[in-house]
Design an enzyme around this catalytic site. Structure first.
Site, mmCIF file in Angstrom:
data_model
loop_
_atom_site.group_PDB
_atom_site.id
_atom_site.type_symbol
_atom_site.label_atom_id
_atom_site.label_comp_id
_atom_site.label_asym_id
_atom_site.label_seq_id
_atom_site.Cartn_x
_atom_site.Cartn_y
_atom_site.Cartn_z
ATOM 1 C CD GLU A 28 -2.825 -1.168 2.213
ATOM 2 O OE1 GLU A 28 -4.192 -1.525 2.058
ATOM 3 O OE2 GLU A 28 -2.394 -1.267 3.349
ATOM 4 C CD GLU B 182 -3.914 -6.412 3.408
ATOM 5 O OE1 GLU B 182 -5.017 -5.995 3.694
ATOM 6 O OE2 GLU B 182 -2.913 -6.052 3.427
#
Length: 1023
Positions: free
Chosen positions: A469, A536
Site C-alpha cells: 500500500e 488480503e
C-alpha cells in the site's frame, strides 16, 4: 561511507539510510539455527539485560546544525550524565515502562500534532533511547586478530552505534539485519557497545504499517568474528529440470580472504546421510566468487506437502589449514508462470494463505522461537499452506521453520506509505512517497536488496513482494527490476499497481485486496493474462469471516484464481494488568494514543494470547485439501483430493453415524486417489448393509472424518484435518392430546396461573407475557421472555452501516411493545393456549397435558421495515443455570454464513466459555440448527428447550445484549447475575469480505417485510 562521525541531520535525509553498514548477505551465519551451523565462526550473543535511559526531549536536538570533527559532542549529549536503568533486549521500549503504546492504521502517528511533509521529522515528539551493553573478551584471540562484526537483527526506527566510544555506524530499515565492522576496536577485558535509537526518522514515512508503533532493539544482537578466509555470502539455486525428475544445483559462493592468499572450497550434498554430490574448487584473492554446479538424479522435490530438504555442507580451508564449515538445509523446487498460471514443480498452485504479523501480547514484535513454533503448528493444523509476511521481513528463524514444516512464503519488503496517498479511503497521491522521487529511490531499493540477500536460500520463499500500500512509481518499479535481475527463479508481487496501472509491469501477478467475489469473477472472466491472487481478503475483525466459501468457489471454477491470504492471523493487542492483577488485551486508544484506529488491530483468527478463536474453524474447513462428500441419494462417499502432489495414503477415513446426536456406529475405510482426483465408494463398500435405511424415526447424522494416518512434524496420528456430514431427518412422535392430566387454570384479576404435572406457570396481563415458570420450587424466570430483534452489533455491522440502518430494532428490543390486557385464552382437550399479540410479534403458549410448555413465536413483517439482526425470544434465567448441553452445531459458535467448520453433535459448555474474546465485546456464542438445549444447575435442576417443526438457533451468555453493546472491553462487563438465553428462529450472517462497507450476502439477511415463525417446547425438572 558517508562520514566518519555521526550527524543528527541523517534522521531527516532519505538519502542517508545507512552509514558503514556491511553489505547485505545470506543468513548462513545466523547463530540460532538449530538444524544448521557455522563452525569456525565465533559468536557472542548479547541478548539479555542492557543499561538504558530514555530521553523524551533529547539534549542533542539543541546541537542540530552544529558538528565537530569527531562527533564527540553528539556522543556526550547522548551518553553522558545519564540516570541509567535497565532494559531487556530483544524488546520494545514501550512494553518495558517507557514512552507509551500507540496504534494507528493508515494515518501517520503525528497527524493532528505536527504539520509535516516528507521527509521532515516531528522533533517535538522524537524521543530517543540510549543502550549500553558491556561484554568481556577473554583469551579468545580470534576477537582481537580476526575480522569482527556486530549484527543487529532488528531495530526500530533509526539508530547510531558506537563501540568503546568510537563511532561505528548508522542504520534504518529495522526489519533486516544491520551489521557493522568492529575489527580493531575491541580489546582484552571489558568492552562496551553503545547504541542510540530514535523513535522517528525519514524512514517513518515509508514504515506506515497497520500496527503498533514501537521503538527499540526488538530482535537479537550478536558479535561474531570470522576466520581469515570467510564465506561472506551463499546463493543456492536449487532448481528442477523441465520434467521435474532431476535437480539442478548452482551454488554461488562469495569468499573473502584477508591476505588474498590461496584457499580450497569443498561442497557436499547429502540425502539423509548419503552423499549425492561432492565438488572441490580452488580460489585466490581478497574477494572471489566460486560457482558450483551439479545435477541430482531422481531428486526429491520440496513443496508444502512434502518439504524434503538436502543437507548442504561447505568447507573453506586456507593455506594454514584453518577451516570454516557452513552447513544448512536446502530444498529443490521450481516456481514459475506456466501457461498463464503460477506453478510449483510444474503444477498449478493454490495459496490457502494468511497474513501474519509478528506479534505477542506481552512482547509485541519481539517474538520468540516458542511463538514461531506455535504459529507453524497452528498453520499446518488448519490447512493453511502459505503466509504473507505482512508487511516486513520476519525473523530469520521463521524462514527456517517454514522450510522445515512446509509453508509457502510471500516475503514482503519493509515498505508502506499508506498515509501519503490515501486519506479516509480516498486515493490522493499528490505527495506520495516514495513515488518516483529520486531522493527516495536508493533507500527504497535497499530495502528490497536487504530482504532478498538475507532470505534468498530459503525454498519456502516463492514470491518477493515490493511492500504494501504505497501507491506506485519508478522507485518501486526499480525494486521489482532488482528482484527479477538478481533472482529470476522467483516471482514479484505488488498490489499497489491496482491503483496506478501505468506501473503494471512491476507485478508478475494480478493482486487485489478485499474485492467482492462477484467482482473477482468479472475480472477473471475478462482477465489481463496474469494469474490472480487476493493478497488480503476476508477481513477477520471481531465476529467475522462469514461467506468465505464464495472465494473458495472461485478456486474451483477459474484456474487463474490461485488463492489468497486471509487478513490476518493474530489480534494485535497488548497485555495490560488490572488492579486485581489480571491481564486484559488493550487496543488502540487505551493508552491515550491519538490519533488511533481503536480496535481495528483486532483482525486475527487467533486471540492476542494465541488462543484459537471460533473463526479459525471456518478457515480450516474452507482450506481443506482433502474434501469428503456424502451423497445420500446415491448411497456414495466421495473423497476429493485437491492436493497438488500427494495421493491419499497419508490419511485414514472414518464414517461415523450418530443417532439423535449420540455415537451409534463407526466404520474405518481406505480411499485411493492421486492428486487432483476423486475416490468414490458405495456405502456397502465402507461396511453399511446394502439395504440399510433408518426405520425407527430417529435422526441420523452421517459424518466422514479425514484423519492423519501417521504422526507428522505438526500433528499426531488420528488428527482430523477435515470432515463432512449429511443428515437423515427423523420423524419424532407427537404427544397425544389425552396424555397426562388436564391443565388447571387459576384466574386472577392481573395474573393467570396454570399447572401441568409438576410445572407451575403464571401469565401476567399487566406485563404482557409469562412471568413465572416453576418446577419443584425452582423459579426459572427472572423476567418475562420477550421478543428479541437486536443482537450486540459486530464490528462488521457498524462498519457497513447496518447497525445504524437497523437501529429501530435496538429500541424495539430494549423497550418492547407489551400486549397488556390483550392475551387470548383458549382451552381445548384439557390444554390451554395463550396468545400475546404485540405490534411486531406474537408469542403463543400452549400448556400441555404432557407437562411441557409449547411456545410459538411469530414476527409480523411490514413493508418499509429494515432488515433484522436477529429474531427470537429472550429468557433471563438464574445465574445458577451455569452449564448447558445441546444437540446442534458446535463446539464453536457458528452463524448462517460461517458454519462449515462446525458439526452436528451433542456438546456442553458454560455461559462464560461462550463469551468470545473479541477485542470489543459484540455478538457471539450463537449456535445454528439446534434440536434441543438443556441448562442445568449444580443441584441437578434442569430446563430444556426442544425444537418442534424445525431446528432453532440459540446463544447462552452470562450478560445481556445491552451489556455487550455498551462495553468497550470484555473486562468492563459487569459481574454476572443471570444467564441470558436467546432462542432464535432467524439469525443474520456476520459477513466478512471487509469491515468497512461490505454487506452480508442477501441469503444471510433477515428481510423486515417477511413473516417469521418458529416453535419449541419448554420443560423442566430435577435429575
Amino acid at each position: 561511507m558517508i562520514s566518519s562521525r555521526p550527524e543528527l541531520s541523517w534522521l531527516e535525509d532519505p538519502g542517508v539510510y545507512e552509514v558503514n553498514r556491511r553489505k547485505a548477505h545470506s543468513d548462513h551465519v545466523f547463530p540460532f539455527f538449530k538444524e544448521a551451523k557455522a563452525e569456525g565462526i565465533n559468536v557472542l550473543n548479547l541478548d539479555g539485560t542492557w543499561k538504558f535511559v530514555w530521553d523524551e526531549k533529547p539534549p542533542e536536538y539543541g546541537l542540530r546544525g552544529l558538528s565537530d570533527e569527531t562527533g564527540e559532542r553528539f556522543f556526550q549529549a547522548a551518553f553522558w550524565e545519564k540516570d541509567w536503568k535497565e532494559i531487556q533486549v530483544p524488546g520494545h521500549v514501550q512494553l518495558q515502562g517507557y514512552d507509551s503504546c500507540h496504534y494507528v492504521n493508515t494515518m501517520y502517528p503525528w497527524d493532528g500534532h505536527s504539520e509535516l511533509r516528507p521527509p521532515s521529522v516531528p522533533w517535538e515528539d522524537n524521543p530517543a533511547g540510549s543502550y549500553i551493553r558491556e561484554f568481556t573478551i577473554g583469551d579468545d584471540e580470534a576477537f582481537l586478530k580476526d575480522r569482527v562484526f556486530v549484527s543487529f537483527q532488528g531495530v526500530e526506527t533509526a539508530f547510531y552505534v558506537w563501540c568503546n566510544q568510537r563511532f561505528v555506524g548508522y542504520g534504518e530499515d529495522g526489519f533486516t539485519p544491520s551489521e557493522y565492522e568492529l575489527t580493531g576496536m575491541l580489546h582484552r577485558g571489558v568492552n562496551r557497545l553503545e547504541v542510540r535509537v530514535y523513535k522517528r526518522s525519514s524512514a517513518s514515512w515509508i514504515e506506515d504499517q497497520d500496527f503498533f508503533r514501537f521503538t527499540g532493539i526488538f530482535r537479537s544482537v550478536f558479535v561474531y568474528c570470522v576466520p581469515p578466509v570467510h564465506l561472506e555470502d551463499i546463493f543456492v539455486k536449487a532448481d528442477l529440470t523441465e520434467d521435474g525428475r532431476d535437480g539442478r544445483l548452482e551454488a554461488e559462493l562469495t569468499v573473502e580472504s584477508q591476505n588474498g592468499g590461496c584457499y580450497e572450497a569443498d561442497l557436499e550434498l547429502e540425502d539423509n546421510g548419503q552423499m549425492v554430490l561432492a565438488r572441490t574448487e580452488k580460489g585466490q584473492g581478497e574477494r572471489n566468487v566460486i560457482v558450483f554446479t551439479g545435477r541430482i538424479p531422481e531428486v526429491k522435490p520440496w513443496s508444502s506437502e512434502t518439504p524434503f530438504r538436502y543437507l548442504l555442507r561447505i568447507t573453506l580451508r586456507d593455506e594454514k589449514g584453518r577451516e570454516e564449515i557452513i552447513t544448512q538445509y536446502i530444498g529443490f523446487r521450481r516456481f514459475e508462470i506456466k501457461g498463464g498460471l503460477m506453478c510449483i514443480n510444474g503444477r498449478p498452485i493454490a495459496f490457502h494463505g494468511i497474513n501474519r504479523h509478528e506479534f505477542d501480547w506481552h512482547r509485541g514484535r519481539a517474538v520468540t522461537e516458542e511463538d514461531m513454533v506455535s504459529d507453524i503448528l497452528f498453520l499446518k493444523r488448519h490447512n493453511i499452506n502459505a503466509v504473507r509476511t505482512c508487511h516486513y521481513p520476519n525473523q530469520s528463524l521463521w524462514y527456517e521453520f517454514c522450510d522445515r514444516y512446509g509453508i509457502y512464503l510471500m516475503d514482503e519488503a519493509n515498505l508502506e506509505s499508506h498515509g501519503s496517498w490515501q486519506k479516509m479511503g480516498a486515493c490522493e497521491p499528490s505527495w506520495n512517497v516514495p513515488g518516483s522521487l529520486p531522493q527516495w529511490r536508493d533507500c527504497t531499493i535497499d530495502r528490497a536488496r536487504s530482504m532478498m540477500e538475507r532470505d534468498k536460500n530459503h525454498p519456502s520463499v516463492l514470491i518477493w513482494s515490493c511492500g504494501n500500500e504505497s501507491y506506485a512509481g519508478e522507485d518501486i518499479r526499480e525494486m521489482g527490476r532488482l528482484f527479477k535481475k538478481r533472482d529470476p527463479g522467483r516471482l514479484v508481487h505488488y498490489e499497489g499497481v491496482f491503483w496506478n496501472r501505468e506501473f503494471e509491469d512491476i507485478s508478475d501477478m494480478e493482486s487485489q485486496m478485499y474485492t467482492p467475489p462477484e467482482k473477482v469473477r468479472e475480472f477473471l472472466e475478462h482477465g489481463n493474462g496474469k494469474p490472480f491472487i487476493m493478497c488480503e481478503y476476508m477481513h477477520a475483525m471481531g465476529n467475522s469471516l462469514g461467506g468465505m466459501d464464495r472465494y473458495m468457489e472461485l478456486e474451483y471454477k477459474y484456474p487463474a484464481y490461485q488463492g489468497g491470504f486471509v487478513w490476518d492471523m493474530i489480534d494485535q493487542a497488548i497485555a495490560v494488568k488490572k488492579s486485581d492483577g489480571k491481564e486484559y488485551p488493550a487496543y488502540g486508544g487505551d493508552f491515550g494514543d491519538r490519533p488511533t484506529d481503536w480496535q481495528f488491530c483486532g483482525n486475527g483468527i487467533l486471540y492476542a494470547d494465541r488462543q484459537i478463536s471460533p473463526k479459525a474453524a471456518e478457515v480450516k474447513a474452507q482450506y481443506a485439501f482433502v474434501r469428503p462428500r456424502i451423497c445420500l441419494e446415491e448411497r456414495m462417499v466421495e473423497i476429493e483430493n485437491r492436493q497438488i502432489f500427494s495421493d491419499l495414503s497419508g490419511y485414514e477415513f472414518v464414517l461415523k453415524i450418530l443417532r439423535d446426536g449420540e455415537d451409534w456406529r463407526e466404520f474405518s475405510f481406505e480411499a485411493a486417489a492421486c492428486a487432483g482426483e476423486t475416490d468414490r465408494q458405495s456405502f456397502e463398500t465402507i461396511g453399511l448393509e446394502k439395504d440399510w435405511k433408518p426405520k425407527d424415526g430417529k435422526e441420523y447424522v452421517l459424518k466422514i472424518s479425514v484423519r492423519l494416518a501417521s504422526d507428522t512434524l505438526w500433528a499426531e496420528k488420528g488428527y482430523e484435518t477435515a470432515f463432512c456430514e449429511a443428515v437423515i431427518p427423523g420423524r419424532p412422535e407427537k404427544s397425544k392430546s389425552n396424555f397426562g392430566e388436564p391443565v388447571t387454570l387459576i384466574h386472577g384479576d392481573v395474573n393467570l396461573g396454570a399447572r401441568t404435572g409438576q410445572m407451575e406457570l403464571m401469565f401476567s396481563y399487566q406485563d404482557g407475557g409469562m412471568v413465572s415458570l416453576k418446577q419443584k420450587g425452582r423459579q426459572w424466570l427472572l423476567r418475562p421472555p420477550m421478543p428479541v430483534y437486536w443482537r450486540a452489533s459486530t464490528d462488521n455491522d457498524r462498519g457497513n452501516g447496518f447497525a445504524e440502518e437497523s437501529r429501530i430494532w435496538l429500541s424495539k428490543t430494549w423497550f418492547p411493545d407489551l400486549s397488556r390486557g390483550k392475551v387470548k385464552i383458549t382451552e381445548e382437550e384439557g390444554e390451554a393456549r395463550f396468545s400475546f399479540d404485540m405490534e411486531d410479534a406474537a408469542v403463543g403458549y400452549c400448556v400441555r397435558r404432557d407437562g411441557r410448555l409449547g411456545v410459538n413465536v411469530t414476527f409480523h413483517g411490514k413493508k418499509g421495515y429494515p432488515g433484522l439482526p436477529v429474531f427470537g425470544l429472550g429468557f433471563e434465567l438464574p445465574k445458577e443455570a451455569d452449564r448447558f448441553f445441546w444437540y446442534g452445531r458446535g463446539p464453536w459458535e457458528n452463524y448462517p454464513d460461517r458454519k462449515a467448520g462446525t458439526g452436528l453433535g451433542i456438546y456442553e459448555s458454560t455461559p462464560l466459555e461462550q463469551l468470545s474474546r473479541y477485542l470489543k465485546p459484540q455478538e457471539c456464542g450463537m449456535h445454528m440448527d439446534t434440536r434441543w438445549l438443556t441448562l442445568q444447575t449444580v443441584q441437578g435442576e434442569w430446563i430444556r428447550f426442544e425444537a418442534e417443526e424445525a431446528p432453532f438457533h440459540f446463544s447462552v451468555l452470562p450478560c445481556s445484549i445491552q451489556e455487550l453493546e455498551n462495553a468497550r472491553h470484555r473486562e468492563e462487563l459487569p459481574e454476572s447475575f443471570r444467564t441470558c438465553v436467546l432462542i432464535a428462529g432467524a439469525v443474520r450472517g456476520v459477513g466478512g469480505n471487509d469491515s468497512w462497507g461490505a454487506p452480508v450476502y442477501p441469503e444471510y439477511e433477515i428481510p423486515g417485510d417477511r413473516d417469521i415463525t418458529f416453535s419449541f417446547t419448554v420443560s423442566a425438572g430435577i435429575a
